[in-house]
Design a protein around this motif. Sequence first.
Motif, short mmCIF file in Angstrom:
data_model
loop_
_atom_site.label_atom_id
_atom_site.label_comp_id
_atom_site.label_asym_id
_atom_site.label_seq_id
_atom_site.Cartn_x
_atom_site.Cartn_y
_atom_site.Cartn_z
N TYR A 17 0.92 -1.23 0.14
CA TYR A 17 -0.05 0.03 0.08
C TYR A 17 0.94 1.23 0.22
O TYR A 17 1.79 1.25 0.68
CB TYR A 17 -0.93 -0.08 1.12
CG TYR A 17 -1.95 -1.18 1.23
CD1 TYR A 17 -3.13 -0.82 0.38
CD2 TYR A 17 -1.65 -2.31 1.66
CE1 TYR A 17 -4.26 -1.72 0.59
CE2 TYR A 17 -2.70 -3.21 1.72
CZ TYR A 17 -3.87 -3.07 0.87
OH TYR A 17 -4.96 -3.91 0.81
N VAL A 18 0.59 2.21 -0.73
CA VAL A 18 1.10 3.27 -0.92
C VAL A 18 0.20 4.57 -0.56
O VAL A 18 -0.92 4.51 -1.08
CB VAL A 18 2.10 3.73 -2.10
CG1 VAL A 18 3.18 2.72 -2.18
CG2 VAL A 18 1.25 3.54 -3.43
N THR A 19 0.61 5.84 -0.64
CA THR A 19 -0.36 6.95 -0.72
C THR A 19 0.22 7.84 -1.89
O THR A 19 1.26 8.31 -2.16
CB THR A 19 -0.01 7.80 0.54
OG1 THR A 19 -0.29 7.13 1.64
CG2 THR A 19 -0.87 9.11 0.55
N ALA A 20 -0.78 7.72 -2.76
CA ALA A 20 -0.63 8.31 -4.07
C ALA A 20 -1.81 8.89 -4.76
O ALA A 20 -2.70 8.68 -4.47
CB ALA A 20 0.19 7.50 -5.08
N ASP A 21 -1.47 9.65 -5.94
CA ASP A 21 -2.45 10.20 -7.01
C ASP A 21 -2.60 9.28 -7.91
O ASP A 21 -1.66 9.09 -8.44
CB ASP A 21 -2.36 11.66 -7.11
CG ASP A 21 -3.51 12.26 -7.88
OD1 ASP A 21 -3.90 11.68 -9.03
OD2 ASP A 21 -3.98 13.39 -7.87
N ARG A 22 -3.51 8.61 -8.11
CA ARG A 22 -3.94 7.44 -9.27
C ARG A 22 -3.56 8.11 -10.72
O ARG A 22 -2.78 7.41 -11.24
CB ARG A 22 -5.31 6.96 -9.21
CG ARG A 22 -5.59 6.00 -8.18
CD ARG A 22 -6.78 5.39 -8.21
NE ARG A 22 -7.25 4.52 -7.29
CZ ARG A 22 -6.93 3.38 -7.45
NH1 ARG A 22 -6.53 2.77 -8.41
NH2 ARG A 22 -7.32 2.38 -6.31
N GLU A 23 -4.26 9.40 -10.95
CA GLU A 23 -3.92 9.68 -12.22
C GLU A 23 -2.64 10.48 -12.32
O GLU A 23 -1.95 10.17 -13.66
CB GLU A 23 -5.08 10.82 -12.60
CG GLU A 23 -6.49 10.44 -12.57
CD GLU A 23 -6.64 9.32 -13.74
OE1 GLU A 23 -6.12 9.43 -14.82
OE2 GLU A 23 -7.26 8.47 -13.30
N LYS A 24 -2.11 10.98 -11.40
CA LYS A 24 -0.52 11.48 -11.44
C LYS A 24 0.38 10.31 -11.57
O LYS A 24 1.36 10.47 -12.31
CB LYS A 24 -0.25 12.40 -10.31
CG LYS A 24 -1.10 13.55 -10.38
CD LYS A 24 -0.92 14.51 -11.60
CE LYS A 24 -1.75 15.82 -11.20
NZ LYS A 24 -3.32 15.57 -11.06
N LEU A 25 -0.06 9.34 -10.90
CA LEU A 25 0.95 8.08 -10.92
C LEU A 25 0.80 7.40 -12.35
O LEU A 25 1.96 6.99 -12.88
CB LEU A 25 0.64 7.10 -9.72
CG LEU A 25 1.37 6.03 -9.77
CD1 LEU A 25 2.84 6.34 -9.12
CD2 LEU A 25 0.81 4.99 -8.38
N LYS A 26 -0.19 7.53 -12.99
CA LYS A 26 -0.29 6.74 -14.26
C LYS A 26 0.37 7.76 -15.07
O LYS A 26 0.86 7.03 -16.25
CB LYS A 26 -1.58 7.04 -14.71
CG LYS A 26 -1.99 6.10 -15.93
CD LYS A 26 -3.69 6.09 -16.17
CE LYS A 26 -3.91 5.41 -17.42
NZ LYS A 26 -5.45 5.38 -17.83
#
Length: 480
Positions: free
Chosen positions: A364-373
């Motif tokens: 598990y990580v804390t991230a922004d889905r779209e930015k990580l994509k």
Amino acid sequence: MSIKMRFLLSYVGVIIISIILLLAAGFLIIFSITGDIKSIEHFYKKSYVQKPLTTLEESTFLDLKLMAKNNPTLLLYEEQLKNVEQEGIEIVVRKDNEVHYASPSLNKQALLKSLPGFEETNINMRDTIKIEDSFFTYVKFDFYFPDKSKGSIFVLRKASSYAELARALFPILFGLLLFLFMMIIGLLNYFVSRSIINPISILEDGAKRIKSGDLDFEIKATSNDEIGQLNRSFEEMRLKLKESVNLQLQYEENRKELLSNISHDLKTPITSIIGYVEGIKDGVANTPQKMDKYLSIIHLKAKDMDSLIDELFLFSKLDLKKEPFSFELIELTEYMQHYVEELHLELIQEGIQIELELTHQPVYVTADREKLKRVMANLINNCVKYLNKDQKRISISLYEGNHEVTVKVTDNGQGIESSALPHIFNRFYRAEQSRNSRTGGSGLGLAIAKQIIEEHGGDIWATSEIGEGTNMFFSLKKGR
């Protein structure tokens, strides 16, 4: 008023106040001894110099004086004088120019040369004389014998030669001490002023040079006091400012290069679009097949332009910290599986094999889905550009640490030169300068990926070997 002048005035004030206090102390000492305020005026007049005797010496002098007044003839009898003389007291009786009697320890010939002359008024009764190599304080009384011859009686006491010499040379010694005091104060003023004024002058000169735009100098701290700390802080400020100016100049050069790149990247598809549109207008596309081909190319070039503009817009918002982020808890293994599934068909069509190496446990990580994509897309696109082997391969791996998760994207492409590797994440940088259709672009893809990862609180880096391929890494904080 300058600091240097303030120091000078302060030291002059110290000198004046010290002299006043010294004179006041001397006045009080003399007044306490003599009890007469006028003694200050006559301090160095011999007629006023006090030479106090002991009680025994004063008693002997009074006896001799009484005999001189009432019956001077008795002073000519040695037996009478011995009755008056006591142990430790030196007496002398002089008649005209002859020493009639002197205590045994005294030399009559030396006394004749040293004793003061006759003075009928008896004004200068007390003083100091030098007999041979010794100093004596004395009290005397002058009178007349019955035969009208001059007579004098003396009571002497041996005095310290150093004390008398000091008294005699007191004005000179006082002047020398005062001069030495002023010299010491002056030297202190010079050294203290130099230790403060000189560094401040250097700082002033440095500030003027910075004002004129000159940052190529150095200010060295020569001490560890507050001034030295100020010099060090100023030097740190100069270095930071120089770094900022150099960075600004680099940004300006990058901006110019960006404008040139954008102009080129926009002009190329626009030129193609204009050419194909003119071909359609001129009737060159005279068959449905040619018309479809021309329109497909126009559509592709328009999409390239839209992608470039979108990338520029995103970079600008990230650079200005105006791009919003929606952080959430993401199970990274599942996320990567879905992303590879979406990408797999497109890469297969280009002859590229993609592999996924995941952990068996959920991560598990804390991230922004779209930015990580967007980060993954930019890294994958960079890999695709430089794949030059027959068997093209890209792999994605996950490594779990105590506080973060590292994602590794590997390709077997041509690799990146070691000289270019430290700069590939810099904004506007291009390792490939040829700008051909396969490797072209704005040079913002990796810079955008870096900004997004840094907004996540992670880091991004790369390793590469020419002919072997490139490894791209980025880290994300583990979620809770």
